[in-house]
Design a protein around this motif. Structure first.
Motif, PDB file in Angstrom:
ATOM      1  N   LEU A   1       0.226  -0.926   0.423  1.00 30.20           N
ATOM      2  CA  LEU A   1      -0.191   0.570   0.190  1.00 30.20           C
ATOM      3  C   LEU A   1       0.919   0.946   0.363  1.00 30.20           C
ATOM      4  O   LEU A   1       0.752   2.235  -0.793  1.00 30.20           O
ATOM      5  N   THR A   2       1.433   1.373   0.930  1.00 32.78           N
ATOM      6  CA  THR A   2       2.794   2.499   1.222  1.00 32.78           C
ATOM      7  C   THR A   2       3.161   2.433  -0.380  1.00 32.78           C
ATOM      8  O   THR A   2       3.568   3.657  -1.017  1.00 32.78           O
ATOM      9  N   ASP A   3       4.125   1.726  -0.821  1.00 33.01           N
ATOM     10  CA  ASP A   3       4.482   1.185  -2.170  1.00 33.01           C
ATOM     11  C   ASP A   3       4.228   1.770  -3.855  1.00 33.01           C
ATOM     12  O   ASP A   3       4.740   2.618  -4.196  1.00 33.01           O
ATOM     13  N   HIS A   4       2.988   2.048  -3.460  1.00 32.33           N
ATOM     14  CA  HIS A   4       2.006   2.658  -4.336  1.00 32.33           C
ATOM     15  C   HIS A   4       0.655   3.802  -4.039  1.00 32.33           C
ATOM     16  O   HIS A   4       0.665   4.167  -5.135  1.00 32.33           O
ATOM     17  N   GLN A   5       1.571   4.187  -3.293  1.00 35.91           N
ATOM     18  CA  GLN A   5       0.178   5.767  -2.654  1.00 35.91           C
ATOM     19  C   GLN A   5       0.624   6.856  -4.370  1.00 35.91           C
ATOM     20  O   GLN A   5      -0.123   7.087  -4.244  1.00 35.91           O
ATOM     21  N   THR A   6       2.269   6.937  -4.517  1.00 37.73           N
ATOM     22  CA  THR A   6       2.447   8.124  -5.190  1.00 37.73           C
ATOM     23  C   THR A   6       1.655   7.890  -6.765  1.00 37.73           C
ATOM     24  O   THR A   6       1.207   8.364  -7.765  1.00 37.73           O
ATOM     25  N   ALA A   7       1.903   5.910  -7.100  1.00 32.26           N
ATOM     26  CA  ALA A   7       0.978   5.700  -8.392  1.00 32.26           C
ATOM     27  C   ALA A   7      -0.615   5.793  -8.596  1.00 32.26           C
ATOM     28  O   ALA A   7      -1.276   6.623  -9.451  1.00 32.26           O
ATOM     29  N   MET A   8      -0.707   5.289  -7.331  1.00 35.62           N
ATOM     30  CA  MET A   8      -2.460   5.951  -6.491  1.00 35.62           C
ATOM     31  C   MET A   8      -2.454   7.242  -7.681  1.00 35.62           C
ATOM     32  O   MET A   8      -4.111   7.222  -7.674  1.00 35.62           O
ATOM     33  N   LEU A   9      -2.003   7.898  -6.552  1.00 41.35           N
ATOM     34  CA  LEU A   9      -2.579   9.466  -6.662  1.00 41.35           C
ATOM     35  C   LEU A   9      -2.219  10.028  -7.954  1.00 41.35           C
ATOM     36  O   LEU A   9      -3.688  10.588  -8.260  1.00 41.35           O
ATOM     37  N   ALA A  10      -1.270   8.885  -8.642  1.00 38.44           N
ATOM     38  CA  ALA A  10      -1.186  10.273  -9.841  1.00 38.44           C
ATOM     39  C   ALA A  10      -2.527   9.083 -11.222  1.00 38.44           C
ATOM     40  O   ALA A  10      -2.916   9.667 -11.617  1.00 38.44           O
ATOM     41  N   PHE A  11      -2.936   8.287 -10.634  1.00 34.63           N
ATOM     42  CA  PHE A  11      -4.229   7.278 -11.138  1.00 34.63           C
ATOM     43  C   PHE A  11      -4.889   7.777 -10.986  1.00 34.63           C
ATOM     44  O   PHE A  11      -5.981   8.478 -11.875  1.00 34.63           O
ATOM     45  N   ILE A  12      -5.407   8.937  -9.730  1.00 36.23           N
ATOM     46  CA  ILE A  12      -7.037   8.960  -9.135  1.00 36.23           C
ATOM     47  C   ILE A  12      -6.608  10.397 -10.109  1.00 36.23           C
ATOM     48  O   ILE A  12      -8.219  11.221 -11.167  1.00 36.23           O
ATOM     49  N   ARG A  13      -5.848  11.584  -9.930  1.00 38.29           N
ATOM     50  CA  ARG A  13      -6.018  12.848 -10.397  1.00 38.29           C
ATOM     51  C   ARG A  13      -5.786  12.511 -11.779  1.00 38.29           C
ATOM     52  O   ARG A  13      -6.582  13.589 -12.372  1.00 38.29           O
ATOM     53  N   ALA A  14      -5.785  11.482 -12.743  1.00 39.40           N
ATOM     54  CA  ALA A  14      -5.900  11.539 -14.231  1.00 39.40           C
ATOM     55  C   ALA A  14      -7.102  10.550 -14.500  1.00 39.40           C
ATOM     56  O   ALA A  14      -7.718  11.665 -15.313  1.00 39.40           O
TER      57      ALA A  14
END
Length: 184
Positions: free
Chosen positions: A20-33
């Motif tokens: 969960l911690t390792d994927h925070q940046t990718a998840m935030l970028a996905f949400i923003r997209a």
């Protein structure tokens, strides 16, 4: 045959928290997209984190955490968009989101490279052009209001925005070419 690990065990929870911690940046970028222009991206990420934690027992260890979490994000954002639509907000429909979301599941390093190229190219623009872009994509206020405030027509600003987007696209492509990076 070994019994299946207990989802509540400390080692399973530790592995889940690490993923969960390792994927925070990718998840935030996905949400923003998926929710461009939304100022609620970080709030939505926190909501998704809670949902993922509640569903952690459904995650199959050894499978792709990114794929699983992005699927949860898609469903959560579909529900979020429905709530916004019921309040009269103009949003992407679910079919469009489903079509574009696989393309958004890029490597976070690639997204960071794109972000750096965009920032580089934005710095090359005149301050008034950066201000126009900032207003259009960050403020949420109508373009007509901004046009009146700076004593220009909305049609002129729309044409300027079109030209600025084209210039930024060319600049980013040139930047990627100079660095030998693929532009997908």
């Amino acid at each position: 045959m070994d019994p299946a690990p207990n989802p509540a065990s400390p080692e399973v929870s530790e592995t889940f928290v690490r993923e969960l911690t390792d994927h925070q940046t990718a998840m935030l970028a996905f949400i923003r997209a998926l929710m461009p222009g939304s100022s609620a991206a970080r709030d939505l990420l926190q909501e998704v984190n809670i949902i993922l934690w509640q569903k952690r027992e459904q995650f199959e260890s050894g499978s792709s955490f990114k794929a699983w979490s992005f699927q949860v994000i898609r469903y959560h954002l579909m529900n979020h968009r429905r709530r916004l639509a019921s309040r009269g907000w103009l949003i992407f429909d679910d079919e469009l989101v489903e079509k574009i979301s696989p393309a958004l599941e890029a490597d976070p390093g690639e997204l960071e490279g794109r972000h750096q190229a965009l920032n580089h190219c934005l710095q090359k623009l005149r301050p008034k052009d950066r201000e126009l872009l900032q207003h259009r994509y960050s403020s949420g206020a109508p373009l007509n209001d901004y046009a009146k405030a700076i004593n220009r027509s909305a049609g002129t600003l729309k044409a300027t925005l079109f030209n600025l987007r084209a210039a930024l696209r060319k600049c980013i492509e040139r930047r990627f070419h100079e660095q030998g990076l693929p532009l997908q």
